[in-house]
Design an enzyme around this catalytic site. Sequence first.
Site, short mmCIF file in Angstrom:
data_model
loop_
_atom_site.label_atom_id
_atom_site.label_comp_id
_atom_site.label_asym_id
_atom_site.label_seq_id
_atom_site.Cartn_x
_atom_site.Cartn_y
_atom_site.Cartn_z
N ALA A 116 0.32 -1.43 -0.29
CA ALA A 116 0.12 -0.04 -0.04
C ALA A 116 1.12 1.77 0.28
O ALA A 116 0.97 1.61 1.12
CB ALA A 116 -1.05 -0.43 1.27
N ALA B 236 1.27 4.67 -1.53
CA ALA B 236 1.00 5.63 -1.93
C ALA B 236 1.16 6.78 -0.55
O ALA B 236 0.49 6.12 0.90
CB ALA B 236 0.13 6.48 -2.68
N PRO B 237 1.69 8.01 -0.48
CA PRO B 237 2.50 8.72 -1.47
C PRO B 237 3.74 8.73 -2.04
O PRO B 237 4.53 9.04 -2.66
CB PRO B 237 2.07 10.66 -0.76
CG PRO B 237 2.28 9.71 0.71
CD PRO B 237 1.61 8.52 0.69
N GLY B 238 4.24 7.28 -1.44
CA GLY B 238 5.27 7.07 -1.78
C GLY B 238 6.90 7.76 -1.06
O GLY B 238 7.94 6.85 -1.03
N GLU C 101 -0.70 0.10 -5.74
CA GLU C 101 -1.85 1.42 -4.54
C GLU C 101 -3.44 0.98 -5.28
O GLU C 101 -3.21 1.23 -6.05
CB GLU C 101 -1.01 2.89 -5.28
CG GLU C 101 -1.95 3.56 -4.56
CD GLU C 101 -2.27 3.75 -2.98
OE1 GLU C 101 -3.76 3.58 -2.64
OE2 GLU C 101 -1.12 3.19 -2.05
N ASP D 287 -6.45 -3.80 -5.58
CA ASP D 287 -6.28 -4.30 -4.47
C ASP D 287 -5.00 -5.54 -3.49
O ASP D 287 -5.07 -6.54 -4.45
CB ASP D 287 -8.48 -5.42 -3.73
CG ASP D 287 -8.43 -5.55 -2.97
OD1 ASP D 287 -7.39 -5.88 -1.93
OD2 ASP D 287 -9.71 -5.66 -2.88
N ASP E 22 1.85 -1.28 4.80
CA ASP E 22 1.35 -0.15 5.98
C ASP E 22 -0.63 -0.27 6.17
O ASP E 22 -0.58 0.46 4.94
CB ASP E 22 2.18 0.61 5.34
CG ASP E 22 2.20 2.37 6.47
OD1 ASP E 22 2.22 1.60 7.94
OD2 ASP E 22 1.45 3.35 5.90
N CYS F 49 -1.14 3.64 11.35
CA CYS F 49 -1.35 4.27 12.28
C CYS F 49 -2.62 4.99 13.18
O CYS F 49 -2.62 5.67 13.28
CB CYS F 49 -0.92 6.11 10.90
SG CYS F 49 -2.32 5.84 9.30
#
EC number: 2.1.1.178
Length: 479
Positions: free
Chosen positions: A125, A127-129, A149, A176, A194, A247
């Site tokens: 997963a 993005a954004p990098g 992504e 996915d 992540d 997070c």
Amino acid sequence: MAQHAVYFPDAFLTQMREAMPSTLSFDEFISACQRPLRRSIRINTLKISVADFLALIAPYGWSLTPIPWCHEGFWIERDDEEALPLGSTAEHLSGLFYIQEASSMLPVAALFADDNHPQRVMDMAAAPGSKTTQIAARMGNRGAILANEFSASRVKVLHANISRCGIANTALTHFDGRVFGAALPEMFDAILLDAPCSGEGVVRKDPDALKNWSPESNLDIAATQRELLDSAFHALRPGGTLVYSTCTLNRQENEAVCLWLKETYADAVEFLPLGDLFPDADRALTPEGFLHVFPQIYDCEGFFVARLRKMSSLPAMPAPGYKVGAFPFTPLKGREALHVTQAANAVGLLWDENLHLWQREKEVWLFPAEIESLIGKVRFSRLGIKLAESHNKGYRWQHEATIALACPTHAHAFELSVQEAEEWYRGRDIYPQTPPAADDVLVTFQHQPLGLAKRIGARIKNSYPRELVRDGKLFTGNS
């Protein structure tokens, strides 16, 4: 530091009281959540060493505090943010650093702990990098990264950040993440998941992050996370390392997801404790060896990190139902490959055996060798870097290839002054006092490549991509 009003649902506070270890203060948790988040950056060591970066920015008056779990990471304080936003500085535009939250540097630190040197890595997963670019730096732009992504709108941002940071070893996909266990079984040395989560740890950045929070949504999200982790674990080779991170702060999306994997696959799953990842890591250590980072512990975002090893092979998942389609590229070999390589070298573009030449009609690309075994198994949104387009008079070298491959000490390199560099970033042609001798010019600033350009008489014709052109002030300390 000023505080801001964070929205806390009552059920969330109850859940946090139950989840928080007795060694931590709940009042300090609330206080930490209400403090604005400290800004942080990660130096891009593909382009510059930490020591050289610190010397470069020393005259700017930036205050940098080391982040304990990331050698190249620093919390940053600046007085001139309003006049010159950090993301508009020349050093950011040229890829010397990435603006990245300190906590989000933890998963990659865990992935490469214990002198781990994976050659093929997936960021499920991506993005954004921030983590993909951190992984690439740890790999020294060698091996290969599959950066996936699911959100179509975020793939473009992911590519832009990879390109800005000069990364050449990455393939992008748009799926996915639940497909990879079946599509690419046991193909990766290391995987970072992540995972999408409820975002409870980001309230310091977004005070309204919990407006749509509910205990029920946590359970729904955890169900998706289990499926993603299952897929990632199947895509991991035996002996490989998997890092699962979020997070968020609740146990359902963190410890419980990892424990579910252990219950499902038993001895095939080994938890690798993270208590020695950095000094004081034990302050966030769970009984299982995970890091459950409440925001008051290190004055950062709330975060969770677990590190796992796959101890044995697993039965394959059902084969995926999609068709990959014909691959439109063919390898470039022999005399043709030699001609392209020599022409690229002549203008300062260099690469090693980790990258192979491929062609699609008039386009010439460089693909990481480690990714080639995945061709035909999955559809790529973008693979490697576009090196050039061929035309009657030779090759039109591409901007992303220049940023990733150019040698700034090449004979055709032409170092711009501060004023000339500002003109370059604004998309304007350069009129140097002493024009370069060569017609093909490798434009540099701070000894970093900005682009390849043509000299036309006394003028250097600007080749900076139109979509990247910036206005306004771009440099610290100059008028």
